[in-house]
Enzyme design. Structure first.
Site, short mmCIF file in Angstrom:
data_model
loop_
_atom_site.label_atom_id
_atom_site.label_comp_id
_atom_site.label_asym_id
_atom_site.label_seq_id
_atom_site.Cartn_x
_atom_site.Cartn_y
_atom_site.Cartn_z
N ASN A 68 0.86 -1.19 0.00
CA ASN A 68 0.00 0.00 0.00
C ASN A 68 0.89 1.23 0.00
O ASN A 68 1.74 1.38 0.85
CB ASN A 68 -0.87 -0.01 1.26
CG ASN A 68 -1.66 1.28 1.45
OD1 ASN A 68 -1.98 1.65 2.57
ND2 ASN A 68 -1.98 1.98 0.40
N GLY A 69 0.66 2.11 -0.98
CA GLY A 69 1.46 3.34 -1.08
C GLY A 69 1.80 3.59 -2.52
O GLY A 69 1.24 2.98 -3.43
N CYS B 6 0.54 9.94 6.94
CA CYS B 6 -0.47 10.68 6.17
C CYS B 6 -1.58 11.12 7.12
O CYS B 6 -2.31 10.29 7.67
CB CYS B 6 -1.05 9.78 5.08
SG CYS B 6 -2.50 10.48 4.31
N CYS C 85 -1.26 14.24 -4.14
CA CYS C 85 -0.54 13.31 -3.26
C CYS C 85 0.23 12.33 -4.13
O CYS C 85 -0.30 11.81 -5.12
CB CYS C 85 -1.53 12.54 -2.39
SG CYS C 85 -0.73 11.27 -1.40
N CYS D 110 2.72 14.02 7.42
CA CYS D 110 2.84 14.61 6.09
C CYS D 110 1.62 15.50 5.87
O CYS D 110 0.49 15.05 6.03
CB CYS D 110 2.89 13.51 5.03
SG CYS D 110 2.80 14.16 3.35
N CYS E 172 -0.53 17.61 0.97
CA CYS E 172 -1.70 17.97 0.16
C CYS E 172 -2.24 19.35 0.55
O CYS E 172 -2.94 19.98 -0.24
CB CYS E 172 -2.78 16.89 0.24
SG CYS E 172 -3.31 16.46 1.88
#
Ligand code: AMP
Length: 460
Positions: A103-104, A246, A393, A443, A446
């Protein structure tokens, strides 16, 4: 956005994996896949569709073995096709040797792929998960490294977000990028079965006790010899590399019953709601109405803090698929209309605080306000549980191009004018950070364009 699962040490590994994948279905609804090893053979199944449709009883019975990994996909890198679906495998003459799901997003995908192709490594997909498994196989098979050593080098060379599970014929490996951008938690069931998943709600469903996070740049190997944990490897874990989780996982992506990054997700959402209410001071309204389901806890937090009662004036149809990933705006518009309806007569003459978690293209909010306005509502005060999303993102979330983002197209006044809401307020970045404990560990790219992992076109 995607979700991953891994299971080691149960004769029902495939069934447990499917159940965990079903629990994190919200992280990816386009396609799903599973790889299961019985110690000799790794069997792979992947298809477009939802977990319950792809993995029925018969399918699960055809996947014997005690080691399994699974993936639910919501495409970011590579189109929505079966060949881009994970897990990805490495085949030798003796059949599949490794299967991997992640995932990522890999930021230096192009450079990594070019480099590996120059080493005569072949690719079957455009999906970045394949880079990870092919890199490990290349290091092990062609350079004679052990798997753990290969993963350590991978974490040094590959830039981006990757919460990853790797299954060999007899072992399960779990690892997470040095910034630990996406969540990843693991633990043991009472019978000793080891389970890892993107979110703790999946571990709860399987009855896992003592869950913990895979550490940043951490590697966990589970095999018949036991569990080996490697963390804070000096090669990977430098001062300059801090966790950069995130924050949007708390705002929207994760299920509210999950716990990660040291936080209960629903509590962060309630705090977001309270922060919005605090910023509003003495705003008068009859009801707080969250857009279900993602804004429910934000609405609750707003209501508890302001004393304005919460009402579920909007009803969501749970059988409408994701509107967000549709490529055509007309289909996105129609899906939103099919997804929500109003309680009859509820809005007449009322003043409401309407809450959503975020505005991206503005589709949801435009359609919902269009729906509410003719109901005779007196005032609509729109409150958004995140700061203005102005940047894309690159770490595993599907965001449209910058010029499609609503906030880059219109000012707050223009949005009020275009949508017909009486007022609009976003959460401020500092107020969002006040809702979490480790403020430096997130993070916020965005919102502010400050990307913790840069693509310098290089891979070392
Ligand atoms: P939009 O309708 O384009 O403004 O998108 C915002 C709505 O979609 C919000 O109500 C969120 O709950 C949801 N959302 C936000 N970000 C995403 C994303 N990356 N993928 C899917 N849904 C999202």
């Amino acid at each position: 956005m995607c979700g991953i699962v891994g299971v080691f040490g149960s004769p029902n590994a495939a069934k447990l994996t499917a159940l965990a994948m079903f629990t994190i279905q919200h992280r990816g609804q386009e396609s799903c896949g599973m790889a299961v090893s019985d110690g000799k053979v790794i069997r792979l199944r992947k298809k477009m569709g939802l977990v319950r449709d792809v993995f029925d009883e018969t399918e699960l019975e055809s996947l014997p073995g005690e080691v399994a990994i699974g993936h639910v996909r919501y495409p970011t890198k590579g189109s929505a096709t079966e060949f881009n679906t994970q897990p990805h495998i490495v085949e030798t003459l003796a059949g599949p040797t490794y299967a991997l799901a992640s995932n990522g997003d890999i930021v230096n995908y192009d450079a990594m792929r070019r480099y590996l192709e120059e080493q005569n490594v072949y690719f079957k997909s455009d999906n970045d998960g394949e880079i990870l498994v092919k890199y490990i196989a290349w290091k092990v098979m062609r350079q004679g490294e052990g798997i753990i050593e290969a993963i350590r080098h991978l974490m040094h060379d590959v830039k981006g977000a990757y919460s990853t599970v790797l299954c060999t014929r007899d072992s399960l490996y779990m690892f997470r990028d040095p910034h630990s951008i996406r969540p990843m938690v693991w633990g043991k069931m009472e019978d000793g079965t080891v389970v890892v998943a993107s979110e703790s709600c999946a571990l709860d469903t399987l009855g896992v006790i003592n869950r913990k996070e895979i550490p940043a740049a951490g590697i966990v190997k589970v095999s018949a010899e036991g569990i080996r944990i490697i963390q804070n490897d000096p090669l990977l874990y430098r001062e300059s590399i801090r966790p950069k989780h995130c924050i949007f996982e708390h705002v929207y992506y994760s299920r509210p019953d999950s716990h990660h990054f040291g936080e209960d997700v629903y509590k962060v959402r309630e705090k977001i709601g309270a922060a919005l209410a605090k910023a509003d001071g003495k705003l008068k309204a009859d009801y707080v109405v969250p857009i279900p389901d993602s804004a429910n806890f934000i609405g609750l937090g707003y209501s508890n803090h302001s004393g304005i009662p919460l009402s579920l004036g909007l009803i969501r149809n749970h059988y409408v698929g994701r509107s967000f990933t549709e490529t055509k705006q007309a289909i996105r518009d129609e899906n939103v209309r099919r997804k929500y309806n109003l309680l009859p007569h509820f809005f007449e003459g009322k003043s409401i605080v309407l809450i959503d978690d975020s505005i991206i293209r503005g589709t949801t909010i435009r359609k919902i306000v269009d729906l509410i306005k003719p109901s005779g509502v007196r005032e609509v005060h729109l409150r958004i549980g995140s700061p203005e999303v102005r940047y894309g993102c690159y770490y595993g979330i599907d965001t449209p191009s910058r010029d499609e983002l609503f906030m880059n197209k219109y000012s707050v006044d223009e949005i009020c004018e275009r949508t017909g809401v009486d007022s609009l307020k976003y959460l401020q970045i500092d107020d969002l950070l006040d809702c979490v404990y480790e403020k430096d560990d997130y993070c916020l790219a965005c919102f502010n364009g400050d990307y913790p992992v840069k693509n310098n076109g290089d891979f070392v």
